[in-house]
Write a protein that holds these residues in place. Sequence first.
Motif, short mmCIF file in Angstrom:
data_model
loop_
_atom_site.label_atom_id
_atom_site.label_comp_id
_atom_site.label_asym_id
_atom_site.label_seq_id
_atom_site.Cartn_x
_atom_site.Cartn_y
_atom_site.Cartn_z
N MET A 3 0.85 -1.18 0.00
CA MET A 3 0.00 0.00 0.00
C MET A 3 0.90 1.24 0.00
O MET A 3 1.85 1.31 0.76
N SER A 4 0.61 2.23 -0.82
CA SER A 4 1.47 3.41 -0.89
C SER A 4 1.19 4.39 0.25
O SER A 4 2.07 5.16 0.62
N ASP A 5 -0.01 4.39 0.81
CA ASP A 5 -0.36 5.32 1.89
C ASP A 5 -1.21 4.62 2.95
O ASP A 5 -2.43 4.73 2.95
N PRO A 6 -0.57 3.89 3.88
CA PRO A 6 -1.32 3.15 4.89
C PRO A 6 -2.17 4.04 5.80
O PRO A 6 -3.29 3.67 6.17
N LEU A 7 -1.66 5.22 6.17
CA LEU A 7 -2.43 6.12 7.03
C LEU A 7 -3.66 6.65 6.28
O LEU A 7 -4.74 6.76 6.85
N GLY A 8 -3.50 6.98 5.02
CA GLY A 8 -4.63 7.42 4.20
C GLY A 8 -5.68 6.33 4.10
O GLY A 8 -6.89 6.61 4.12
N ASP A 9 -5.25 5.07 4.03
CA ASP A 9 -6.17 3.94 4.00
C ASP A 9 -6.96 3.85 5.30
O ASP A 9 -8.18 3.64 5.28
N LEU A 10 -6.28 4.04 6.44
CA LEU A 10 -6.96 4.02 7.74
C LEU A 10 -8.02 5.12 7.82
O LEU A 10 -9.16 4.86 8.23
N LEU A 11 -7.66 6.33 7.42
CA LEU A 11 -8.61 7.44 7.47
C LEU A 11 -9.81 7.20 6.56
O LEU A 11 -10.94 7.51 6.93
N THR A 12 -9.57 6.60 5.39
CA THR A 12 -10.67 6.28 4.48
C THR A 12 -11.57 5.20 5.07
O THR A 12 -12.79 5.28 4.93
N GLU A 76 -15.47 15.39 9.58
CA GLU A 76 -14.53 15.45 8.45
C GLU A 76 -13.17 14.96 8.92
O GLU A 76 -12.70 15.35 9.99
N ILE A 77 -12.56 14.11 8.14
CA ILE A 77 -11.21 13.64 8.42
C ILE A 77 -10.46 13.64 7.09
O ILE A 77 -10.90 13.03 6.13
N LYS A 78 -9.36 14.39 7.04
CA LYS A 78 -8.69 14.63 5.77
C LYS A 78 -7.19 14.47 5.93
O LYS A 78 -6.59 15.00 6.85
N ARG A 79 -6.59 13.76 5.00
CA ARG A 79 -5.13 13.57 4.96
C ARG A 79 -4.52 14.85 4.41
O ARG A 79 -4.95 15.37 3.39
N GLY A 125 6.30 19.93 13.05
CA GLY A 125 6.55 18.66 12.40
C GLY A 125 5.69 18.47 11.17
O GLY A 125 5.17 19.43 10.61
N GLU A 126 5.55 17.23 10.77
CA GLU A 126 4.75 16.88 9.60
C GLU A 126 3.27 16.87 9.96
O GLU A 126 2.87 16.22 10.92
N VAL A 127 2.45 17.57 9.20
CA VAL A 127 1.00 17.61 9.45
C VAL A 127 0.39 16.39 8.78
O VAL A 127 0.26 16.33 7.55
N LEU A 128 0.03 15.39 9.56
CA LEU A 128 -0.49 14.13 9.02
C LEU A 128 -1.92 14.27 8.51
O LEU A 128 -2.23 13.87 7.39
N CYS A 129 -2.82 14.79 9.35
CA CYS A 129 -4.21 14.90 8.96
C CYS A 129 -4.92 15.96 9.79
O CYS A 129 -4.37 16.45 10.79
N ARG A 130 -6.16 16.27 9.38
CA ARG A 130 -7.02 17.20 10.10
C ARG A 130 -8.33 16.51 10.38
O ARG A 130 -8.86 15.79 9.53
N VAL A 131 -8.86 16.75 11.58
CA VAL A 131 -10.10 16.11 12.01
C VAL A 131 -11.05 17.17 12.55
O VAL A 131 -10.65 18.04 13.30
N PHE A 132 -12.32 17.05 12.15
CA PHE A 132 -13.34 17.95 12.67
C PHE A 132 -14.57 17.15 12.98
O PHE A 132 -14.99 16.32 12.23
#
Length: 132
Positions: A3-12, A76-79, A125-132
């Motif tokens: 998988m190229s983006d495991p964290l993106g997969d989790l958020l999806t 809303e949860i966005k990578r 640091g690196e901004v991984l995602c945003r959650v609302f």
Amino acid sequence: MSMSDPLGDLLTRIRNAHGARQTRCVAPASRLKTDVLDVLKREGYIRAWRVEELRAGVSQIEIELKYSEGEPAIKEIKRVSKPGRRVYSKIKELPKFYSGLGISILSTPRGVMSDAEARAANVGGEVLCRVF
């Protein structure tokens, strides 16, 4: 298949489970994912999570999603930082998300933390995602 983006997969998976009004969702486990789920738990966006060992060296995460009066806690949860475009931010340049109602999750030298924790520790640091 890798998988190229495991964290993106989790958020999806979380986004899709909320859309289908499911109470739980399952995803492959990794340390980064558990760190992000810790932040979501601390901030009150999910009820709980646990790691299940399927067989030696293979485990999965079961996430218990949170609802308030039938509405998902996560609207809303966005990578933000993706494999093709990494986004880094100094703590002084990190904008407030939805006027401070939402959170940003950062990967810092001190570990994965919310934007409020990063401001208190004065570390960017690196901004991984945003959650609302």
